[in-house]
Design a protein around this motif. Sequence first.
Motif, short mmCIF file in Angstrom:
data_model
loop_
_atom_site.label_atom_id
_atom_site.label_comp_id
_atom_site.label_asym_id
_atom_site.label_seq_id
_atom_site.Cartn_x
_atom_site.Cartn_y
_atom_site.Cartn_z
N ASN A 112 -4.33 50.62 101.28
CA ASN A 112 -3.76 49.31 101.01
C ASN A 112 -2.28 49.53 100.72
O ASN A 112 -1.92 50.03 99.65
CB ASN A 112 -4.47 48.66 99.81
CG ASN A 112 -3.96 47.26 99.51
OD1 ASN A 112 -2.77 46.97 99.60
ND2 ASN A 112 -4.88 46.38 99.12
N SER A 113 -1.42 49.17 101.66
CA SER A 113 0.01 49.49 101.54
C SER A 113 0.65 48.76 100.37
O SER A 113 1.54 49.31 99.69
CB SER A 113 0.74 49.15 102.84
OG SER A 113 0.58 47.78 103.16
N ALA A 114 0.22 47.54 100.09
CA ALA A 114 0.78 46.81 98.94
C ALA A 114 0.41 47.50 97.64
O ALA A 114 1.23 47.61 96.72
CB ALA A 114 0.28 45.37 98.95
N ARG A 126 2.51 50.66 97.10
CA ARG A 126 3.85 50.38 96.57
C ARG A 126 3.82 50.11 95.07
O ARG A 126 4.70 50.55 94.33
CB ARG A 126 4.47 49.20 97.33
CG ARG A 126 4.88 49.54 98.76
CD ARG A 126 5.73 48.43 99.37
NE ARG A 126 4.97 47.20 99.56
CZ ARG A 126 4.27 46.93 100.66
NH1 ARG A 126 4.23 47.79 101.67
NH2 ARG A 126 3.62 45.77 100.77
N LEU A 127 2.80 49.40 94.61
CA LEU A 127 2.67 49.14 93.18
C LEU A 127 2.45 50.44 92.40
O LEU A 127 3.04 50.64 91.33
CB LEU A 127 1.51 48.18 92.92
CG LEU A 127 1.74 46.71 93.19
CD1 LEU A 127 0.43 45.93 93.05
CD2 LEU A 127 2.80 46.13 92.25
N ILE A 128 1.61 51.30 92.92
CA ILE A 128 1.34 52.59 92.26
C ILE A 128 2.62 53.41 92.17
O ILE A 128 2.93 54.01 91.13
CB ILE A 128 0.22 53.34 93.00
CG1 ILE A 128 -1.12 52.62 92.83
CG2 ILE A 128 0.12 54.78 92.50
CD1 ILE A 128 -2.24 53.18 93.67
N ARG A 148 -1.77 46.13 85.35
CA ARG A 148 -2.63 44.95 85.42
C ARG A 148 -2.74 44.45 86.86
O ARG A 148 -3.82 44.05 87.32
CB ARG A 148 -2.11 43.85 84.50
CG ARG A 148 -2.48 44.05 83.03
CD ARG A 148 -2.13 42.83 82.20
NE ARG A 148 -0.69 42.71 81.98
CZ ARG A 148 -0.04 43.26 80.96
NH1 ARG A 148 -0.70 43.98 80.07
NH2 ARG A 148 1.26 43.11 80.82
N GLN A 149 -1.63 44.46 87.58
CA GLN A 149 -1.66 44.05 88.99
C GLN A 149 -2.51 45.01 89.83
O GLN A 149 -3.26 44.60 90.72
CB GLN A 149 -0.24 44.00 89.54
CG GLN A 149 0.66 42.94 88.89
CD GLN A 149 2.07 42.99 89.45
OE1 GLN A 149 2.26 42.92 90.67
NE2 GLN A 149 3.06 43.11 88.58
N ILE A 150 -2.37 46.30 89.54
CA ILE A 150 -3.14 47.31 90.26
C ILE A 150 -4.64 47.12 90.02
O ILE A 150 -5.46 47.18 90.95
CB ILE A 150 -2.68 48.72 89.83
CG1 ILE A 150 -1.27 48.99 90.39
CG2 ILE A 150 -3.67 49.79 90.28
CD1 ILE A 150 -0.60 50.21 89.78
#
Length: 587
Positions: free
Chosen positions: A514-516, A519-521, A538-540
């Motif tokens: 999951n590319s999005a 990027r978050l990680i 939290r988003q992850i």
Amino acid sequence: MARASWALAALCVLTVLGLAAATLAQPLRNPDTLVVVRISSPDSLDPAWADDIYSREPVAYMVYEPLIFFDGGSTSRYVPMLATNVPSVAEGTISKDLRTYTFHIRTGVKFHDGSVMTPADVKYSIMRFALVDRDGGGSWIVLTPLIGRDATRDNAGKLIPTVFDEMNRAIQVKGDDVVFTLKEPYAGFLSIMASFSLVHSKAAVVTAGGWDGTKATLAKYNNPASPDKMELFEKDNGTGPFHLTSWNRSINQIVLERWDGYWRAPAKLKQLVFKVVEDWSARRLMLTTGDADIIESGYADLPSIQGAAGVRVVENVPVMFTQSFFMNLKINPEANPDIGSGKLDGNGIPPDFFSDVHVRRGIAYAFDYATYWQAAWLGKMTPGNGPVPVGLLGYDVLNKWYQTNREKAVAEFKEAWGGQVWEKGFKFTETFNAGNPHRIIGTRVLKENLEALNPKFKVDIRALPGPSYFPNVAARKGTLYWLGFFVDFADPDDFVAAYMHTGTNYAPQYGYSNSALDRLIEQARTETVEAKRADLYRQIQKIAYDDVPVIYLGYGTVPIVYRTWVHGWYTNAMFSLQWYYYPITKQ
């Protein structure tokens, strides 16, 4: 930074020096030898390969040592080991921009062959761990902070031409110092050094036919085909208090002998023996007769050992781990009996069966979490709601997760594959590592839950011994398979990256990308403001819930079961199954 929200410094140190021993069933056996009995055997004893807990336990910290080590039971304080300092901003050994770390390397330390360890050996050891980079291994742990890459190979599987130069610049020998320059600030770097800066002799590896440390020869040694191809597979040349004398794979036994040339005082014990016995009854008998000193056990095993003469059980020992099972989105069908017919015809599943999110959510709603927690863990487990366990930044009890709901499970399966799953049914085999008490129970619970939904749903169970199970997972042949994740370094990036980032441990094995999320990680691991990091996690965790390729079952504690004649031990939430055996005595 990782937060010790369990008061880990207090809870993890469970020293038992001076405790009055219970009445023994027999006199002290083998006072100079400690026998440890586990449920699985190692893949390899080479620190450049060994990544799972059963491979690391016999050698990490006992045969090979890091530059710094954890201070007692703390997961965030360190003491010098092969370095004479713990880098800090106050002392100027961590730069103000938090990117440069300087370690003063201890002089006069000898390897087990009598040769003297040098700063060049330190650099070589960490370079080798990072650049050998086997599929599914832990090299990303060092690559990521130092050069900002999760792997040494591109998407086509070819060695990146610049990766050696990047690592060579990132680690510099300056006199008696080794200096690390990070790509970006990285909160978990000292914890990584405490676990993964294990030092071995360059000369010993080269003599055994291994990598000579040059760019020109790296491609030959990158991504070895199997653990027995590693030069230190069943050899050692470390600096630790014990040295390897034998690994008898026919009887699953490893023997370490005390090394009297150790740079500190010699260990109290003369010998450490690691045995593998999958059957709980046999392990219990070995302990009660005194043939074992420490045995691996689960909470479900405890009623049959509680109160045994000469045996002590310590419960609720904190360990940073996440229990889970995986659903493989891209199953390798080659010679794979676990997918049945290989088709969605009621007698098997296609290789991409779990790629439909409705299948995954159906399973998430079908699983009886409460029964599993009670039967397998006697209720001593914090319910799971994502990859980050209790005790680390990013864990939040309010994070949304699945609860058992038969109606929602049925609805999801009726949506799966355009309704074909509910109409035709399926048959597959879930797998786990033999002897694991929690997974024996968990696999049965899941089988019963799924088969109760629809008579056309069939699930078989197959237990594989560790030396077969982990390669099966690495070869992407697992369908729905059970694995936990024990902490590598005390930072949430260890868990979210290992579980879900495209380029690291687990995601390539179960076909998730999951590319999005990637990027978050990547953003979270370099964020220096704690509140902003917490929001990113939290988003992850929300994506972990929405995509649900992994079912996070819970975070917990472990019981420790041992003979009352074992003294001087302590544990740490970072050790997983490992004890720190150096100070232990039997008396």
